[in-house]
Each structure stands twice: as C-alpha cells, then as structure tokens.
Design an enzyme around this catalytic site. Structure first.
Site, mmCIF file in Angstrom:
data_model
loop_
_atom_site.group_PDB
_atom_site.id
_atom_site.type_symbol
_atom_site.label_atom_id
_atom_site.label_comp_id
_atom_site.label_asym_id
_atom_site.label_seq_id
_atom_site.Cartn_x
_atom_site.Cartn_y
_atom_site.Cartn_z
ATOM 1 N N HIS A 136 -9.018 3.474 -20.561
ATOM 2 C CA HIS A 136 -9.155 4.625 -21.453
ATOM 3 C C HIS A 136 -10.470 5.403 -20.694
ATOM 4 O O HIS A 136 -10.778 4.867 -19.596
ATOM 5 C CB HIS A 136 -9.905 4.150 -22.787
ATOM 6 C CG HIS A 136 -9.237 3.427 -23.710
ATOM 7 N ND1 HIS A 136 -8.738 4.270 -25.026
ATOM 8 C CD2 HIS A 136 -8.541 2.262 -23.813
ATOM 9 C CE1 HIS A 136 -7.748 3.497 -25.696
ATOM 10 N NE2 HIS A 136 -7.825 2.282 -24.990
ATOM 11 N N GLU A 163 -13.254 1.209 -20.016
ATOM 12 C CA GLU A 163 -13.325 2.761 -20.630
ATOM 13 C C GLU A 163 -14.262 3.309 -19.356
ATOM 14 O O GLU A 163 -15.410 2.857 -18.935
ATOM 15 C CB GLU A 163 -14.443 2.710 -21.975
ATOM 16 C CG GLU A 163 -14.564 3.713 -22.329
ATOM 17 C CD GLU A 163 -13.417 4.306 -23.205
ATOM 18 O OE1 GLU A 163 -13.244 5.525 -23.043
ATOM 19 O OE2 GLU A 163 -13.138 3.745 -24.229
ATOM 20 N N GLU A 167 -5.813 10.734 -22.421
ATOM 21 C CA GLU A 167 -6.937 10.212 -21.383
ATOM 22 C C GLU A 167 -5.882 9.860 -20.166
ATOM 23 O O GLU A 167 -5.238 8.937 -20.226
ATOM 24 C CB GLU A 167 -7.309 8.738 -22.092
ATOM 25 C CG GLU A 167 -8.255 9.289 -23.417
ATOM 26 C CD GLU A 167 -8.806 8.266 -24.201
ATOM 27 O OE1 GLU A 167 -8.741 6.927 -23.550
ATOM 28 O OE2 GLU A 167 -9.327 8.262 -25.161
ATOM 29 N N HIS A 180 -4.302 6.378 -25.825
ATOM 30 C CA HIS A 180 -4.760 7.587 -26.085
ATOM 31 C C HIS A 180 -3.902 8.751 -25.140
ATOM 32 O O HIS A 180 -4.343 8.603 -23.945
ATOM 33 C CB HIS A 180 -6.172 7.860 -26.135
ATOM 34 C CG HIS A 180 -6.669 7.020 -27.334
ATOM 35 N ND1 HIS A 180 -7.991 6.501 -27.101
ATOM 36 C CD2 HIS A 180 -6.365 6.818 -28.396
ATOM 37 C CE1 HIS A 180 -8.413 5.760 -28.090
ATOM 38 N NE2 HIS A 180 -7.470 5.857 -29.133
HETATM 39 ZN ZN LIG Z 1 -9.252 6.098 -25.545
#
Ligand SMILES: [Zn+2]
Length: 309
Positions: free
Chosen positions: A113, A174, A22, A19
């Site tokens: 992430h 994450e 991020e 992404h």
């Molecule tokens: Zn992400």
C-alpha cells in the site's frame, strides 16, 4: 529467552492494487508477473493484482473499500448478483489464498500500500506474530533506507478486515509519502528491496537458520481524530496544522497545535501523549480521520527456527 520451532514456509503471496490508485503495488506486481519467477529457493511466490477493476480506473475502489471486506461476517455473507464488486472479489481472494483462519491458507501474504502521509516504510499487522515480527526485524536491520517501523492494529482475527488477514502470517507494507495515482522511483526501490529481503529471510529460515530473539519497538494504535467540522454542513473547518504536517511518529503532547482553522485559529491537542501517524492521509477524509494515534510498545521476540522433521 524462549525459543520456538515453527513449520517451514512454502507459499508466499505478494499483492498490490488492493487500492486501485496506490501505484507502487500495481507496478511492482506487474513487473514481477513479467519475470514469471514463481519459485524462489524453497518457497513459491505468487503475485496478484487484488482489485483489477479499481486499478483500471485508478480509483481506491469501485463500490466499497476492498481492504475492509475480509471480516468473518462479510466473507461468510451470501453473494447475490447485486453484491458490491469488492465483496465478490474478497470472496474470490479468500478462496484463492485462504480460507481465512484455515490450515489451507497461504503462509505469507504481503500486501503493498501507499500512503500520502510521511510515514516511510511501515509493517502493519494485527497480531503479535513471531514470523511477521522476525521478518520486520530483519528488514529493519538490513534495509539501505530508513526508517522502517511496525504498527499493530489490536483487532481480533474475526473482525480483521484487510486482505492480509486471509494468510497464516499476513502484513501490509505501507509506504509513503506518495500521492495517489503517482509512482515515485525512490518508493518503488524501497519496496523492491524489502521484497527481496523477505525472500532472503524465508530461504534462511527454511534452510534451518536460527533467528535470535530480542526487543522490537512497535506502535500500537489507540484511537483516531477527525478534522473539526461544521455541524450543519459537515464540511471540514480546519486543516492539519503546519507543525503536525509531515511529523508522523513525532511525540504529540497536550497543548501541541494539531489543526489550523481556515480563519487562522490554532486548535491544540487535548489528549494524552501519543504518536500520530497517517497524518492527513488523503483516503481518510471520507472515513473522518485526520490522523491516528498510537502508544509505543516494546515486544520481546523469542528466537525461532524451522521445525526439523
Ligand atoms: Zn491502501
């Protein structure tokens, strides 16, 4: 307690920028690429910026969420010049690090992430994979920060849609809370420390250490709730309630407040007891998710060691 011997792990991929907004993964990968260390002990480590076009413009994606493009169906679709950029990129990444589900796939893929939710560090994975769970247990016991949690998305491999699904043992790191487009040093440090611990674990595993089994706790995703919306305009009519905001992984009971309407009314939770996570995640407004829910499970890990020739 069961014991498994498993093959040595020689190829590791650290990916960031799946992404493009991020920032932890973007800067971690750029920093590691500068140092050009591609062999750490017995394992080779490759870094990759997964969605470079989205990183350039600091957006989650260009045409389509890359981290939803790794299902068997999308990876086997025929590419055309008009295919979305992320579908083309998913095919490239699958060729580089997979193919998904094949013996040629890399051993470990850790995809970095960020979330805007107050989730600390979470390992997210699809299957009960003993390697991933042992790495998780190791980091949980050694990290100087906390908490570190495990989240399981109960999705069969053919439908597994995120980048880590191409590896033999893949997982997402994450980490939050961090706004999109922002880099926070505390979160950067947490990720760097975790990546060092992963390589440390691998070296011990490859050199013959036995990792004892035991119980680990994980959160197994059950469902997701959307914001209340205006049926005509589809606009949200409420925000996450102050009592739920930032309280990811705190047990939610029926009757607890979950939303506060813009006219001041409180919306209460009506489901079964569950653990909320990704509470008010910025990127999930478009996916119509205000937060996700999980049940807590306990997993009995076998002890593992490397297969001796
Ligand atoms: Zn992400």
């Amino acid at each position: 307690m069961e014991h498994f011997s498993l093959p040595a792990l020689s190829r590791v991929v650290i990916s960031g920028g799946t992404h493009g907004n991020e920032m932890t993964g973007v800067y971690v990968v750029r920093e590691m690429a500068k140092n050009k260390v591609d062999k750490i002990g017995s394992a080779s480590r490759t870094t990759v910026l997964s969605n470079p076009e989205a990183v350039k413009v600091c957006r989650r994606y260009i045409d389509k969420d890359l981290n939803r493009c790794f299902t068997d169906a999308l990876l086997s679709a025929t590419l055309t010049p008009s295919s979305p950029y992320e579908i083309k990129r998913a095919h490239e990444l699958n060729a580089l690090f997979g193919p998904k589900g094949s013996p040629q796939a890399v051993d470990i893929l850790c995809d970095i992430h960020n979330t805007t939710a107050n989730m600390g560090m979470c390992f997210i994975f699809y299957r009960f994979d003993w390697i991933t769970l042992h790495i998780f247990k190791y980091i949980q016991s050694k990290a100087s920060f906390g908490p570190v949690r495990a989240i399981q998305f109960d999705t069969p491999l053919p439908e597994a849609y995120s980048l880590e699904a191409v590896a033999k043992h893949g997982f997402t790191l994450e980490v939050g809370p961090q706004p999109t487009g922002v880099i926070r040093a505390d979160i950067y440090n947490m990720v760097m420390e975790a990546l060092d611990l992963i390589m440390d674990w691998l070296e011990k595993f490859n050199s013959g250490r036995t990792f004892e089994g035991g119980e680990v706790e994980a959160f197994c995703k059950t469902n997701a709730l959307d914001y209340p919306r205006d049926p005509t305009t589809d606009d949200i009519t409420a925000a996450v309630h102050p009592q739920l905001q930032d309280n990811d992984f705190k047990l939610l009971r029926p009757g607890d407040p979950i939303f506060q309407s813009f006219n001041g009314e409180t919306v209460k939770y009506e489901g079964e007891e569950a653990y909320p996570f990704f509470v008010n995640e910025c990127a999930y407004y478009e996916k119509k998710i205000a937060f996700q829910l999980a049940r807590k499970i306990s997993i009995s890990l076998p002890s593992i060691s490397v297969t001796k020739d």
